[in-house]
Scaffold this motif. Structure first.
Motif, short mmCIF file in Angstrom:
data_model
loop_
_atom_site.label_atom_id
_atom_site.label_comp_id
_atom_site.label_asym_id
_atom_site.label_seq_id
_atom_site.Cartn_x
_atom_site.Cartn_y
_atom_site.Cartn_z
N ARG A 1 0.83 -1.20 0.00
CA ARG A 1 0.00 0.00 0.00
C ARG A 1 0.86 1.26 0.00
NH1 ARG A 1 -2.32 3.58 3.70
NH2 ARG A 1 -4.49 4.21 3.26
N SER A 2 0.48 2.25 -0.85
CA SER A 2 1.20 3.53 -0.90
C SER A 2 0.20 4.67 -0.81
CB SER A 2 1.98 3.66 -2.23
OG SER A 2 2.93 2.63 -2.37
N ALA A 3 0.44 5.59 0.12
CA ALA A 3 -0.43 6.76 0.26
C ALA A 3 -0.25 7.67 -0.94
CB ALA A 3 -0.10 7.50 1.55
N ALA A 4 -1.33 8.31 -1.34
CA ALA A 4 -1.31 9.20 -2.52
C ALA A 4 -0.79 10.58 -2.14
CB ALA A 4 -2.71 9.31 -3.11
N PRO A 5 -0.14 11.27 -3.08
CA PRO A 5 0.28 12.65 -2.82
C PRO A 5 -0.91 13.60 -2.93
CG PRO A 5 0.84 12.03 -5.06
CD PRO A 5 0.30 10.79 -4.40
N ASP A 6 -0.73 14.81 -2.45
CA ASP A 6 -1.77 15.83 -2.59
C ASP A 6 -2.10 16.03 -4.07
OD1 ASP A 6 -1.81 16.16 0.13
OD2 ASP A 6 -0.53 17.95 0.12
N GLY A 7 -3.37 16.24 -4.35
CA GLY A 7 -3.79 16.53 -5.72
C GLY A 7 -4.17 15.31 -6.53
N ALA A 8 -3.96 14.11 -5.99
CA ALA A 8 -4.33 12.89 -6.73
C ALA A 8 -5.84 12.72 -6.67
CB ALA A 8 -3.63 11.68 -6.13
N ASN B 1 -5.83 13.01 -12.04
CA ASN B 1 -4.48 13.53 -11.85
C ASN B 1 -3.78 12.63 -10.84
OD1 ASN B 1 -2.27 15.28 -10.65
ND2 ASN B 1 -3.02 16.65 -12.24
N SER B 2 -2.55 12.25 -11.16
CA SER B 2 -1.79 11.34 -10.30
C SER B 2 -1.10 12.06 -9.15
CB SER B 2 -0.73 10.61 -11.12
OG SER B 2 0.26 11.54 -11.57
N LEU C 1 -0.17 3.74 -9.54
CA LEU C 1 -1.56 4.07 -9.86
C LEU C 1 -1.95 3.48 -11.21
CD1 LEU C 1 -4.23 5.59 -9.40
CD2 LEU C 1 -3.14 7.64 -10.34
N GLY C 2 -1.03 3.57 -12.19
CA GLY C 2 -1.30 3.00 -13.50
C GLY C 2 -1.53 1.51 -13.45
N LYS C 3 -0.82 0.81 -12.56
CA LYS C 3 -1.01 -0.64 -12.43
C LYS C 3 -2.32 -0.96 -11.72
CE LYS C 3 3.96 -1.70 -12.21
NZ LYS C 3 5.05 -2.21 -11.33
N ALA C 4 -2.66 -0.15 -10.72
CA ALA C 4 -3.85 -0.43 -9.92
C ALA C 4 -5.14 -0.05 -10.63
CB ALA C 4 -3.77 0.30 -8.58
N PHE C 5 -5.08 1.02 -11.43
CA PHE C 5 -6.30 1.51 -12.09
C PHE C 5 -6.33 1.04 -13.54
CE2 PHE C 5 -8.98 5.17 -13.72
CZ PHE C 5 -10.13 4.75 -13.09
N THR C 6 -6.40 -0.25 -13.72
CA THR C 6 -6.47 -0.84 -15.06
C THR C 6 -7.08 -2.23 -14.97
OG1 THR C 6 -5.20 -1.29 -17.08
CG2 THR C 6 -4.18 -1.91 -15.00
#
Length: 294
Positions: free
Chosen positions: A60-67, A80-81, A120-125
């Motif tokens: 698990r990885s926390a998302a940066p601001d703006g994602a 937006n990533s 994110l690209g791997k998870a959202f596909t």
């Protein structure tokens, strides 16, 4: 009381069969032995979400601001990533989303954001199972090793948000800003009844009031007096004239449109990093003269 005739009973039975057949079209059948109930499609169309975290191969990885990500009614997702923007097509059937990535911008990002963007690209596909509970939505791969954690994103307020002007409106036609006019044009409506910002070159300030869906700017605005390029002056003149008088405003999550009685107006999006407060220096700029009425 009338006794039902054989014809009446037959008609009722036929109607019941017809309704049952209609009820099984589309969606997916519910769980349980012999269940013919329909699971409605997950209601994601027209929704906006903040990405809280992604999980890839169980990590698990926390998302940066703006994602963030939004699901349009057109079957597309845009987001937006935390660095680059991306797009994908999304097909929804019951609680299953099939995501097909389409495009992503190629801005340079800090290493940690690049790493998150890859995850994110791997998870959202591919095929993802969706589960919504209150303001939370989780999307998980069939094997449970990849997934996204999303939280519903509230509409941004008219006041306090930095609105970056990105287009001009004339009737039913929307156009981009003049080539070479830069990307400085923006405005912020403050809680103190003032509207401040930039017209493309010079900063401006004016008083404003909001009544219903009408924003009235009591111009003419006071501006600084920097020299501007021709495209900047073209945009500045247009915005200066527009931001004087009553304007109808429409908010759509992170988008603002302002139009006058003649159908002339502007379109704007919330500036990157905006969370309801001012950002990206919408007001004065160091080294400029104080605003002065034209």
């Amino acid at each position: 009381m009338q006794t039902p005739t054989p014809r009446t009973l037959a008609s009722a039975a036929a109607l019941a069969l017809l309704l049952a057949a209609c009820g099984t079209e589309g969606g997916t059948t519910g769980a349980g032995s012999g269940s013919d109930t329909v699971s409605p499609d997950l209601p994601v169309a027209g929704t906006h979400w903040t990405i809280g975290a992604v999980t890839v191969d169980g990590r698990r990885s926390a998302a940066p601001d703006g994602a963030r990500v939004e699901f349009g009614a057109d079957g597309r997702a845009r987001g937006n990533s935390g660095c680059n923007t991306f797009g994908a097509t999304v097909a929804v059937k019951g609680d299953t989303l099939t995501v097909s990535p389409q495009e992503i911008t190629e801005m340079g990002c800090p290493e940690d954001r690049q790493r998150f963007e890859t995850e994110l690209g791997k998870a959202f596909t591919g095929t993802l199972k969706g589960r919504q509970k209150g303001e939370a939505l989780t999307l998980t791969s069939p094997d449970g090793r990849n997934g996204l954690e999303l939280t519903a994103e509230a509409d941004l307020p008219l006041r306090g948000t930095t609105w970056k002007i990105d287009g001009l409106i004339s009737g039913d036609t929307a156009s981009s800003l003049p080539a070479g006019s830069g990307d400085k044009a923006r405005l912020v409506l403050g809680a103190d009844g003032r509207v401040t910002g930039n017209l493309g070159c010079n900063n401006f300030t004016a008083t404003a009031r909001v009544e219903g869906k009408t924003l009235t700017i009591e111009g003419p605005a006071a501006t600084t007096r920097m020299m501007c390029t021709s495209p900047q002056m073209q945009l500045e003149t247009t915005l200066y004239e527009l931001l004087d008088g009553p304007l109808t405003y429409r908010l759509d999550h992170r988008t603002l449109t302002l139009t006058n009685a003649e159908g002339e107006g502007l379109g704007a999006k919330a500036a990157t990093g905006t969370t309801g407060g001012t950002s990206e220096g919408a007001g004065g700029t160091e080294g400029q003269e104080p605003p002065a009425s034209r």
